[in-house]
Design a protein around this motif. Structure first.
Motif, PDB file in Angstrom:
ATOM      1  N   GLU A 264       0.817  -1.208   0.000  1.00  0.00           N
ATOM      2  CA  GLU A 264       0.000   0.000   0.000  1.00  0.00           C
ATOM      3  C   GLU A 264       0.852   1.259   0.000  1.00  0.00           C
ATOM      4  O   GLU A 264       0.499   2.261  -0.659  1.00  0.00           O
ATOM      5  CB  GLU A 264      -0.945  -0.009   1.212  1.00  0.00           C
TER       6      GLU A 264
ATOM      7  N   GLN B  93      -9.508 -10.304  -1.877  1.00  0.00           N
ATOM      8  CA  GLN B  93      -8.100  -9.936  -1.783  1.00  0.00           C
ATOM      9  C   GLN B  93      -7.414 -11.007  -0.947  1.00  0.00           C
ATOM     10  O   GLN B  93      -7.924 -11.414   0.093  1.00  0.00           O
ATOM     11  CB  GLN B  93      -7.974  -8.571  -1.117  1.00  0.00           C
TER      12      GLN B  93
ATOM     13  N   ARG C 263      -3.547 -12.334   0.516  1.00  0.00           N
ATOM     14  CA  ARG C 263      -2.137 -11.987   0.725  1.00  0.00           C
ATOM     15  C   ARG C 263      -1.301 -13.245   0.899  1.00  0.00           C
ATOM     16  O   ARG C 263      -1.689 -14.168   1.608  1.00  0.00           O
ATOM     17  CB  ARG C 263      -1.984 -11.073   1.944  1.00  0.00           C
TER      18      ARG C 263
ATOM     19  N   ARG D  14       0.180  -9.220  -2.825  1.00  0.00           N
ATOM     20  CA  ARG D  14      -1.250  -9.009  -2.604  1.00  0.00           C
ATOM     21  C   ARG D  14      -1.943  -9.368  -3.904  1.00  0.00           C
ATOM     22  O   ARG D  14      -1.611  -8.814  -4.959  1.00  0.00           O
ATOM     23  CB  ARG D  14      -1.558  -7.565  -2.228  1.00  0.00           C
ATOM     24  N   CYS D  15      -2.888 -10.274  -3.835  1.00  0.00           N
ATOM     25  CA  CYS D  15      -3.580 -10.752  -5.024  1.00  0.00           C
ATOM     26  C   CYS D  15      -5.026 -10.260  -4.986  1.00  0.00           C
ATOM     27  O   CYS D  15      -5.802 -10.671  -4.113  1.00  0.00           O
ATOM     28  CB  CYS D  15      -3.555 -12.276  -5.084  1.00  0.00           C
ATOM     29  N   ASP D  16      -5.386  -9.380  -5.890  1.00  0.00           N
ATOM     30  CA  ASP D  16      -6.754  -8.879  -6.006  1.00  0.00           C
ATOM     31  C   ASP D  16      -7.438  -9.663  -7.120  1.00  0.00           C
ATOM     32  O   ASP D  16      -7.030  -9.575  -8.287  1.00  0.00           O
ATOM     33  CB  ASP D  16      -6.745  -7.387  -6.338  1.00  0.00           C
ATOM     34  N   TRP D  17      -8.487 -10.411  -6.782  1.00  0.00           N
ATOM     35  CA  TRP D  17      -9.057 -11.349  -7.738  1.00  0.00           C
ATOM     36  C   TRP D  17     -10.569 -11.217  -7.832  1.00  0.00           C
ATOM     37  O   TRP D  17     -11.244 -10.744  -6.907  1.00  0.00           O
ATOM     38  CB  TRP D  17      -8.696 -12.790  -7.362  1.00  0.00           C
ATOM     39  N   SER D  18     -11.099 -11.639  -8.973  1.00  0.00           N
ATOM     40  CA  SER D  18     -12.536 -11.784  -9.164  1.00  0.00           C
ATOM     41  C   SER D  18     -12.761 -12.956 -10.096  1.00  0.00           C
ATOM     42  O   SER D  18     -11.935 -13.229 -10.987  1.00  0.00           O
ATOM     43  CB  SER D  18     -13.157 -10.503  -9.724  1.00  0.00           C
TER      44      SER D  18
ATOM     45  N   ASP E 140      -5.150 -15.617   5.268  1.00  0.00           N
ATOM     46  CA  ASP E 140      -4.040 -15.333   4.367  1.00  0.00           C
ATOM     47  C   ASP E 140      -2.868 -16.239   4.707  1.00  0.00           C
ATOM     48  O   ASP E 140      -2.843 -16.923   5.746  1.00  0.00           O
ATOM     49  CB  ASP E 140      -3.614 -13.865   4.495  1.00  0.00           C
TER      50      ASP E 140
ATOM     51  N   VAL F 260      -7.109 -11.496 -12.170  1.00  0.00           N
ATOM     52  CA  VAL F 260      -6.278 -11.357 -10.980  1.00  0.00           C
ATOM     53  C   VAL F 260      -5.188 -10.328 -11.234  1.00  0.00           C
ATOM     54  O   VAL F 260      -4.622 -10.258 -12.334  1.00  0.00           O
ATOM     55  CB  VAL F 260      -5.660 -12.718 -10.568  1.00  0.00           C
ATOM     56  N   GLU F 261      -4.937  -9.499 -10.241  1.00  0.00           N
ATOM     57  CA  GLU F 261      -3.816  -8.560 -10.257  1.00  0.00           C
ATOM     58  C   GLU F 261      -2.826  -9.013  -9.184  1.00  0.00           C
ATOM     59  O   GLU F 261      -3.188  -9.098  -8.002  1.00  0.00           O
ATOM     60  CB  GLU F 261      -4.289  -7.135  -9.967  1.00  0.00           C
TER      61      GLU F 261
END
Length: 786
Positions: free
Chosen positions: A154, A188, A190, A297-301, A765, A315-316
């Motif tokens: 962050e 999200q 981690r 950190r994995c931001d997913w949908s 996580d 996924v980011e």
């Protein structure tokens, strides 16, 4: 032991030429590690065991007390005045470039002005012994203009700081597919980093020669890079530098690029003082000064149907890279390559950011990003299973690569969908997964505090360096007049058994006893321009190069024997330390002598380059991997939901190593990799404070697995299979893939917690430490912890 390493290959296996009919004396035999006895006896020589030349000096590193800022002034006069101090080295003493990076020129040997992390090397003290050097280091006075550091993902996002540009690839419109799906989820996740914790820390010994030459003994996975960077910093040709590595006490990727700085520092000290110089980091300094596994950190949908089949996935992958690029380009790319793991995703987007923070530069670690991307995929599979109420294994089956759905998000075809499915089905049966599922459900229903969990997860791991030019190797083989053989190649030995495997290949080629093959230290003076021993490719590359070299010598020996005895070359056969020439027979030694007398060359440099691989990163097209290795693990755990304490009760592993070069070595790698992966996902936690200080910097604060963490019921088997590609004796790589078998432990822990309230997703996580598990348990109980 014999049952565990049975390697019968089914008739349907795609074998070519005469592999199926071969009678092999050494290859595929469970021979012991060549240094195993010395390891146990304590007689294996590491760099710190080398007898120091007379007059050897010792080096200690002066470190920055701040994580971010500018060095205004540095006063080392007090240290220089200490009796026993011979020199104090700063950036001003560097004759060449102040650059120890592997590629991008952003890693300095010593700070010149900008400070990037707490502990960064600012100077070095060279003294008659380590104690004097370490004490003198503390006398330096630094004036630093300090800034607030970036520590977290962050922080880096807020400042918009990266070490490399963003990158993405995919297929179709993932977001549209997710929106159109009957069901969708987003979240999200981690994934923590990991300290390498090799038994032998970073160490180097540099001995100056004549005319500016320097011989460097380095505990490195990449001797050629050490050679090159020493030459760059000292401003001398590469040919003036020899780097030698007999063995490492573990590497795990931590010595691929980050052994270089300490070898260069020792070499610079030797250049300045004209005396041998040694640098050995103690454990605390090693933790502080060297990089870790990247945390993400994995931001997913995800969008899916009622049966759990994925329609779209996005996924980011936000990687905390530390203060410089190091190997983050390849690490994060590989995380992207494995963001699918074993699953077909009709529409998919995989994006990434390489974020810059004021922490030590993260680096290669066994799996090289693959574990992080793969764990995120397994987390999503569990989320889908919880949302649909289906068994997690059935959700995984529903999404496996299959004919007609067998292209990765980067377009490479997955050719062995039958191997993946067959292996998992075999493990499901052999582990008695379904019956145990029912038993665990019954146990959990009657046990309010202690909960058990079970998970079976697959592994599909690509084998090759994703930087195409690294997929090559060289080897040097000599046959002497007494029939003994000298073997050298570019691979390094870090305990994984590479040396014995390559020696088995050479002994097999000549038909001679293993005792005749002399394994020698890796050195840039014999085999130049080598790739690092990494990417699980050591045996694939160096085994082939050694076979090429030995084969060339053997062909010349055959030609001479056939001519001398007037028989066709087809009637010359090497076996059992003898050479059979038509109706005649002589010893291998006798033929070697005859060849020398006939002026036949018995020395050869072999070279091998992996075929078929291509990768255009700009267009995200090609085939970055020669083949995939597969595996699966079924893990059962028990969790105390009032404390988060847990134990792995049983692990069943079935792993695909092709036709193993050495089953005993391979099983050891699988067991070790699984336990190391389990440590990453359960007990090993890296903690930095807001000032950038690593708080978990020693065994007292950082917990790796110990013998008691290994499950009492630990079942490992090799999947009977042959590599479809023409690898060395149809084997497959085994170094990195087993790490990801430990995903099953993490998923089993989440499964145990989930039993507290099956209507909720588990907010867990990695690493799943007892504290993290307790927080997840309390969240499911509706009383989240502060």
């Amino acid at each position: 032991m014999n049952e565990r390493i049975k390697m019968d290959v089914p008739a349907a296996s795609p074998l070519r030429h005469d592999d199926a009919a071969e009678t092999l004396r050494h290859v595929r035999q469970p021979l012991p590690h060549d240094s195993g006895r010395k390891h146990v006896q304590g007689t294996a020589q590491y760099i710190d065991d080398i007898r120091e030349p007379e007059g050897t000096l010792h080096v200690a590193i002066g470190q920055s007390p701040k994580a971010r800022g500018r060095l205004i002034s540095l006063d080392v006069s007090a240290g220089r005045a200490v009796p026993g101090v011979v020199a104090v080295l700063t950036a001003d003493d560097i004759p060449g470039k102040n650059d120890v990076s592997p590629a991008f020129g952003d890693d300095r040997l010593f700070v010149e002005d900008v400070i990037d992390f707490l502990g960064q090397a600012v100077f070095a003290v060279v003294a008659t012994n380590r104690d004097v050097a370490r004490r003198a280091v503390k006398l330096a006075v630094m004036e630093i203009e300090h800034e607030r550091p970036s520590i977290t993902v962050e922080d880096a996002l807020e400042r918009g700081e990266t070490v490399l540009p963003d990158y993405a690839f995919g297929r179709g419109d993932a977001n549209a597919a997710i929106a159109a799906s009957p069901r969708s989820l987003a979240g999200q996740f981690r994934v923590g980093g990991q300290e390498h914790f090799y038994l032998e820390g970073q160490v180097a010994l540099a001995i100056p020669g004549e005319d500016g030459d320097v011989h460097v003994y380095s505990s490195t996975q990449h001797p050629s890079e050490v050679q090159h960077v020493v030459a760059r910093v000292l401003d001398i040709p590469d040919s003036y530098v020899v780097c030698e590595t007999r063995r490492m006490g573990g590497g795990f990727g931590g010595k691929e690029s980050q052994a270089t700085q300490w070898a260069v520092t020792a070499a610079l000290a030797a250049r300045v003082t004209g005396r041998p110089c040694k640098l050995r980091l103690d454990r605390d300094d090693d933790f502080i000064l060297t990089g870790k596994r990247h945390d993400f950190r994995c931001d997913w949908s995800v969008g899916f149907d009622e049966d759990g089949r994925i329609q779209g996935y996005a996924v980011e992958l936000l990687a905390r890279c530390g203060c410089s690029a190091d190997l983050s380009g390849g690490v994060v790319d590989r995380a992207m390559f494995h963001a699918d793991n074993a699953y077909w995703m009709p529409a998919v987007h995989v994006g990434s950011k390489r974020l810059k923070t004021n922490t030590v530069s993260n680096t290669a670690f066994r799996g090289f990003g693959g574990p992080q991307g793969m764990l995120a995929a397994e987390h999503v599979m569990d989320q889908i299973a919880w949302a649909t109420g289906r068994d997690p294994l059935d959700v995984r089956y529903a999404n496996f690569y299959r004919p007609g759905g067998n292209h990765t998000p980067f377009g490479m075809e997955v050719e062995e969908t039958d191997t993946l499915l067959g292996l998992v089905q075999n493990l499901e049966r052999s582990s008695d997964y379904r019956a145990r599922r029912q038993e665990i459900a019954a146990f959990n229903a009657s046990s309010p505090i202690m909960k058990r969990g079970l998970a079976l997860t697959p592994v599909k791991f690509g084998i090759s360096f994703t930087l195409t030019h690294l997929n090559q190797a060289g080897a040097l083989v000599h046959v002497y007049q007494d029939g003994s053989v000298h073997l050298n190649h570019g691979g390094t030995e870090m305990g994984q058994g590479l040396y014995i495997k390559v020696a088995q290949v050479v002994a097999e080629e000549f038909g001679i006893a293993m005792e005749r093959v002399r394994i020698t230290a890796t050195t840039t003076a014999k085999v130049p321009n080598t790739s690092p021993t990494a990417a699980s490719s050591g045996s694939d590359l160096n085994g082939m190069a050694a076979r090429v070299a030995a084969g060339a010598i053997k062909r010349r020996m055959i030609a001479h024997a056939a001519k001398a005895y007037d028989v066709p070359e087809e009637q010359v056969e090497f076996r059992d330390d003898r050479v059979f020439i038509g109706n005649e027979s002589l010893s291998f030694t006798e033929l070697a002598r005859k060849c020398i007398q006939a002026r036949v060359a018995l020395s050869e440099a072999g070279h091998y380059a992996t075929p078929k691989i291509t990768w255009n990163r700009d267009k995200a097209t090609g085939r970055p991997f020669f083949y995939f290795a597969y595996g699966a693990a079924c893990s059962e755990v028990i969790v105390d939901t009032l404390t988060g304490e847990n134990r792995l009760l049983r692990a069943d592993i079935l792993h695909d190593v092709g036709k193993s070069l050495n089953p005993a070595i391979d099983i050891g790698q699988i067991e070790g990799g699984f336990v190391q992966g389990m440590g990453w996902l359960t007990t090993e936690e890296l903690v930095f404070n807001s000032e950038g200080r690593l708080l978990t910097h020693a065994p007292s604060t950082y917990k790796i697995p110990v013998a008691s963490d290994v499950p009492a019921d630990f079942r490992v088997a090799l999947y009977p299979n042959a590599n479809r590609e023409e690898t060395i004796y149809r084997s497959k790589a085994v170094g990195e893939p087993p790490i990801m078998l430990a995903n099953s432990v993490f998923c089993a822990l989440a499964d145990a917690v989930h039993s507290l309230d099956p209507s909720k997703a588990v907010p867990l996580d990695a690493p799943a430490t007892p504290e993290a598990i307790l927080r997840a348990c309390e969240a499911l109980r509706g009383r989240p912890m502060g």
